[in-house]
Scaffold this active site. Structure first.
Site, short mmCIF file in Angstrom:
data_model
loop_
_atom_site.label_atom_id
_atom_site.label_comp_id
_atom_site.label_asym_id
_atom_site.label_seq_id
_atom_site.Cartn_x
_atom_site.Cartn_y
_atom_site.Cartn_z
N ARG A 165 16.95 17.25 43.89
CA ARG A 165 16.17 17.69 42.73
C ARG A 165 14.69 17.39 42.93
NH1 ARG A 165 16.26 16.48 36.16
NH2 ARG A 165 16.85 18.63 35.73
N GLY A 167 19.52 21.22 28.95
CA GLY A 167 19.51 19.80 28.68
C GLY A 167 19.80 19.42 27.24
N ARG A 168 18.77 19.39 26.42
CA ARG A 168 18.97 18.97 25.02
C ARG A 168 19.95 19.88 24.29
NH1 ARG A 168 13.71 17.85 26.37
NH2 ARG A 168 13.00 15.71 25.96
N TYR A 211 9.75 9.24 40.96
CA TYR A 211 10.58 8.11 41.38
C TYR A 211 10.53 7.94 42.90
CZ TYR A 211 12.03 8.28 36.52
OH TYR A 211 12.02 8.28 35.16
N GLN A 252 24.20 11.79 40.29
CA GLN A 252 22.80 11.78 40.70
C GLN A 252 22.41 10.38 41.15
OE1 GLN A 252 19.17 11.76 38.22
NE2 GLN A 252 18.77 13.81 39.02
#
Length: 372
Positions: free
Chosen positions: A233, A329-330, A186, A99
């Site tokens: 993404r 994810g987690r 971002y 990424q």
């Protein structure tokens, strides 16, 4: 009936299942130099049973860093470190993309070369967000981002070239492709958003102009890997609360139109997949159903979703035809053998929230696999 454990074709790649390790910032790179070390090699090796893996956000240049201890892909040492990661993953039969990340304004002078101001499409400071800066060996603190300075038009074009160089570095490191981080407030998201882009040149104003940076960066990295080995993404939000702004960035006045046009653009550029990061805190709202349906009609290649996904929710999305690939994810952090556990119906480890960011092997590579 479609299954999470069925293979998926992604461009010219053949994925063995539809369970993905999504990009997860863990702040474990070696210092000095933000270099992937042996601990990171082991972390990714352990999770190579995923059908698809995307690295944590990896800064394309020194100015792209917004948090302490995050890895880069702009130095020879970083490329060499990532090469060990990709070799370990490939030895396990895995597929891994890098990424590519630039935080833009979401940074602090302490993290910038020469302690200069962060760079951004427009000199508007980020609010309702904190960045993590190093204050000593193994220690850090959260602080507000520093005020950014506006990029010149020439500097924007130089950034496009820096993305291409980062893709070339990723190819040298052995990655199978790259994902562009265009979410979470971002840099690329800052160009797209009406809240952070007030430019008067070719990169500002209309939605088409605000999408120009995304278009050019996508083209630049596609020239390195081929468009089918490129993913993008997004994190589209449809309501505005402080918590959403902290975790996911920017809420457009018409997110439906903004992100469907962005998806249409990427479909025209024939990128390999689109990744949608959904809100992942407790009781966060799901994306509107009409948006999911419209996105599926707009974008022809695989769509990946992540954010509070369980096996059951992912299976429902797959059966409806809204998604093809699902990031856990987690859950994947705490269960390095997650695909095997889900397939066998084994119980899952719980994640240790205190060790998510920074630190040692604890909460990183010491989660147990299910006893065989």
């Amino acid at each position: 009936m479609p299954s999470l454990f069925a293979p998926l074709t992604l461009g010219d790649l053949h994925l063995r299942n539809r369970i993905a390790l999504p990009p997860l910032t863990r702040c474990r790179s070696e210092q000095p130099g933000n270099i992937p070390g042996e601990m990171m090699v082991e972390y990714y090796r352990q999770r190579a049973g995923a059908g698809f893996m995307i690295t944590e956000g990896t800064q394309i240049e020194p100015r792209g860093q917004g948090y302490a201890w995050t890895p880069g892909i702009h130095s020879e040492a970083q490329i060499a470190g990532w090469k060990k990661v990709t070799e370990a993953v490939h030895q396990q039969g895995g597929t891994i993309f890098c990424q590519l990340w630039h935080v833009g304004r979401v940074s602090h002078n302490e993290l910038q070369p020469g302690k200069q101001a962060p760079v951004a499409p427009t000199a508007v400071a980020a609010d309702n967000v904190r960045v993590f800066i190093e204050t000593g060996p193994g220690a850090g603190r959260l602080t507000a981002p520093s005020a950014p300075r506006e990029l010149t038009t020439a500097e924007v074009k130089e950034l496009v070239a820096l993305y291409r160089r980062a893709a070339e570095n990723a190819r040298e490191a052995g990655f199978d492709g790259v994902e562009l981080h265009s979410a979470n407030g971002y840099l690329i998201n800052q160009f797209i958003s009406e809240h952070t882009n007030f430019r008067t040149d070719e990169y500002g104003g209309s939605l088409e102009n605000r999408l120009r940076f995304l278009r050019e960066v996508t083209g630049a990295v596609s020239a390195v890997f081929g468009s089918h080995r490129v993913g993008v993404r997004f994190a589209p939000l449809f309501s505005s609360t402080d918590e959403e702004r902290v975790y996911l960035g920017l809420v457009e006045s018409d997110p439906h139109a903004t992100y469907l046009r962005a998806a249409q653009l990427l479909n025209e550029l024939e990128v390999g997949y689109l990744s949608i990061a959904e809100a992942d805190w407790d009781n966060s709202p799901d994306l509107p159903e009409d948006f999911r349906i419209a996105l599926r009609k707009t974008f022809r290649s695989p769509i990946m979703y992540s954010g509070r996904y369980t096996q059951e929710k992912a299976q429902r999305m797959l059966e409806k035809g809204w998604g093809d690939l699902f990031g856990f994810g987690r859950t994947f952090i705490a269960n390095p053998d997650l695909p095997a556990r889900l397939k066998a119906g084994h119980p899952l480890n719980s994640v240790d929230h205190a060790s998510l960011y920074g630190g040692s092997e604890k909460g990183y590579t010491d989660y147990p696999v299910y006893p065989s």
